[in-house]
Enzyme design. Structure first.
Site, mmCIF file in Angstrom:
data_model
loop_
_atom_site.group_PDB
_atom_site.id
_atom_site.type_symbol
_atom_site.label_atom_id
_atom_site.label_comp_id
_atom_site.label_asym_id
_atom_site.label_seq_id
_atom_site.Cartn_x
_atom_site.Cartn_y
_atom_site.Cartn_z
ATOM 1 N N HIS A 119 0.944 -1.199 0.060
ATOM 2 C CA HIS A 119 -0.062 -0.089 0.057
ATOM 3 C C HIS A 119 0.929 1.410 0.142
ATOM 4 C CE1 HIS A 119 0.109 -1.333 4.566
ATOM 5 N NE2 HIS A 119 0.217 0.204 4.302
ATOM 6 N N HIS A 151 8.468 7.009 3.049
ATOM 7 C CA HIS A 151 7.420 6.386 1.845
ATOM 8 C C HIS A 151 6.596 7.595 1.377
ATOM 9 C CE1 HIS A 151 5.243 6.717 5.902
ATOM 10 N NE2 HIS A 151 4.174 7.169 5.081
ATOM 11 N N HIS A 171 2.837 9.280 -0.458
ATOM 12 C CA HIS A 171 1.377 9.117 -0.638
ATOM 13 C C HIS A 171 1.028 9.899 -1.934
ATOM 14 C CE1 HIS A 171 0.560 7.344 3.352
ATOM 15 N NE2 HIS A 171 1.743 8.176 3.778
ATOM 16 N N GLU A 227 -1.617 13.953 1.738
ATOM 17 C CA GLU A 227 -2.352 13.553 2.891
ATOM 18 C C GLU A 227 -2.775 14.919 3.823
ATOM 19 O OE1 GLU A 227 -0.655 10.458 5.044
ATOM 20 O OE2 GLU A 227 -2.431 9.413 4.121
ATOM 21 N N HIS A 265 6.938 11.240 3.460
ATOM 22 C CA HIS A 265 6.900 11.168 5.160
ATOM 23 C C HIS A 265 8.260 10.346 5.312
ATOM 24 C CE1 HIS A 265 2.335 11.222 5.442
ATOM 25 N NE2 HIS A 265 2.789 12.502 5.209
ATOM 26 N N THR A 296 -1.358 7.656 9.795
ATOM 27 C CA THR A 296 -2.449 7.830 8.878
ATOM 28 C C THR A 296 -2.781 6.517 8.199
ATOM 29 O OG1 THR A 296 -1.047 8.201 6.921
ATOM 30 C CG2 THR A 296 -1.637 10.157 8.329
HETATM 31 N N1 LIG Z 1 1.883 8.092 7.214
HETATM 32 S S1 LIG Z 1 2.526 7.392 8.237
HETATM 33 O O1 LIG Z 1 3.850 7.861 8.612
HETATM 34 O O2 LIG Z 1 1.593 7.366 9.274
HETATM 35 C C1 LIG Z 1 2.909 5.577 7.638
HETATM 36 C C2 LIG Z 1 2.375 5.035 6.768
HETATM 37 F F1 LIG Z 1 1.331 5.663 5.866
HETATM 38 C C3 LIG Z 1 2.564 3.635 6.237
HETATM 39 F F2 LIG Z 1 2.103 3.180 5.217
HETATM 40 C C4 LIG Z 1 3.482 2.836 7.116
HETATM 41 S S2 LIG Z 1 3.998 1.412 6.386
HETATM 42 O O3 LIG Z 1 4.977 1.114 7.138
HETATM 43 O O4 LIG Z 1 4.068 1.598 5.213
HETATM 44 C C5 LIG Z 1 2.750 0.339 6.617
HETATM 45 C C6 LIG Z 1 2.151 0.530 8.176
HETATM 46 O O5 LIG Z 1 3.055 -0.201 9.052
HETATM 47 C C7 LIG Z 1 3.887 3.510 8.262
HETATM 48 N N2 LIG Z 1 4.899 2.962 8.798
HETATM 49 C C8 LIG Z 1 5.116 2.928 10.208
HETATM 50 C C9 LIG Z 1 3.762 2.755 11.201
HETATM 51 C C10 LIG Z 1 4.023 1.650 12.006
HETATM 52 C C11 LIG Z 1 5.493 1.255 11.758
HETATM 53 C C12 LIG Z 1 6.166 0.303 12.182
HETATM 54 C C13 LIG Z 1 7.474 -0.140 11.996
HETATM 55 C C14 LIG Z 1 7.936 0.776 10.979
HETATM 56 C C15 LIG Z 1 7.191 1.771 10.226
HETATM 57 C C16 LIG Z 1 6.052 2.054 10.906
HETATM 58 C C17 LIG Z 1 3.712 4.909 8.592
HETATM 59 F F3 LIG Z 1 4.032 5.581 9.763
HETATM 60 ZN ZN LIG Z 2 2.669 8.355 5.507
#
Ligand SMILES: NS(=O)(=O)c1c(F)c(F)c(S(=O)(=O)CCO)c(N[C@H]2CCc3ccccc32)c1F
Ligand SMILES: [Zn+2]
Length: 263
Positions: free
Chosen positions: A66, A91, A93, A104, A117, A198
């Protein structure tokens, strides 16, 4: 779960069933508009340590179904926040080729084309991001709003690899470079508020820093972002394009967003 996360705007309406925090407090993203902004002279320019990663190092870029995320070096951290925060991953969006409004956060109701982000965790208090991600002071995310302009060679250092991570779980190594090149020039001008992830599990654990000034990438670079990747695996008979992977803005009542700049 990753397939269900962003299948259209209805996708996020289903989140709270499985992830109760998504219907909770301090949810992100939000719209930045006049009457919730308050100037705060204590907001200092962020200080980046170890962001200039040598090209002999490599980052892993992965399509996780995603988003496209790039793991960063644990030598990268930010000071001038309440604690020291260590980089975890970055990453993006984005929207789709017919509607390049995939940021976002919005400003006065306006979406930008896309949003970068850079996720950090509080390495002073927690051993790793898994321990930090559900704590109120656990995470700090830097956000860069992207808009269309000239070709951006720094973003191209990541974008050129999209064709090798077209499908879910594909990964590729990216030579190190100065991640600070991805940020706008004015690191002293930003929005600051307490919010959440998010994406599920939507923990209210993020100290958000959204830079005021957008960064420009070219129309072609944006199109590559909007068309290169799929949420599905390479052998899936029904491929699903990875588009519109932004969450809609959330209610923001009785709270303020602090700004480090005068209007
Ligand atoms: N928009 S955002 O910044 O809130 C945000 C995301 F939008 C997103 F997609 C991810 S992820 O890692 O790709 C999938 C969810 O874990 C993370 N990953 C973070 C959230 C949880 C986690 C755990 C370990 C490493 C990275 C993350 C994220 F912080
Ligand atoms: Zn993000």
């Amino acid at each position: 779960v990753s397939l269900l996360i962003h299948t259209g705007p209805d996708g996020e309406k289903a989140w709270p069933k499985k992830y109760p925090f998504c219907a909770g407090v301090f949810q992100s993203p939000i719209d930045f508009h006049e009457d919730i902004l308050q100037y705060d002279s204590n907001l200092l320019p962020l200080e980046f340590i170890g962001y200039n990663v040598p090209s002999t190092d490599q980052f892993t870029l992965i399509n996780n179904g995603h988003s496209v995320k790039m793991y960063l070096s644990p030598a990268m951290c930010i000071r001038n926040l309440p604690f020291e925060y260590t980089a975890s991953q970055l990453h993006l969006h984005w929207g789709n080729r017919n509607k390049s409004e995939g940021s976002e956060h919005t400003v006065s109701g306006k979406h930008f084309a896309a949003e970068l982000h850079i996720v950090h965790y509080n390495s002073e208090k927690y051993p790793d991001i898994t321990a930090a991600m559900d704590k109120a002071d656990g995470l700090a995310v830097l956000a860069v709003l992207l808009e269309i302009g000239p070709f951006n060679p720094s973003y191209e250092k990541i974008f050129r690899h999209f064709w090798n991570v077209k499908y879910k779980d594909q990964k590729v190594l990216v030579p190190g470079f100065n991640i600070q090149e991805l940020l706008p020039d004015r690191l002293d001008e930003y929005y600051r508020y307490e919010g959440s992830l998010t994406t599920p599990p939507c923990y209210p654990s993020v100290l958000w820093t959204v830079f005021r000034h957008p960064v420009k990438i070219s129309q072609e670079q944006l199109l590559a972002l909007e068309t290169a990747m799929y949420c599905t695996e390479s052998d899936d008979p029904e491929p699903l394009e990875m588009v519109d992977n932004f969450r809609n803005v959330q209610e923001f009542r009785e709270r303020l967003v602090f700004i480090s700049f005068h209007e």
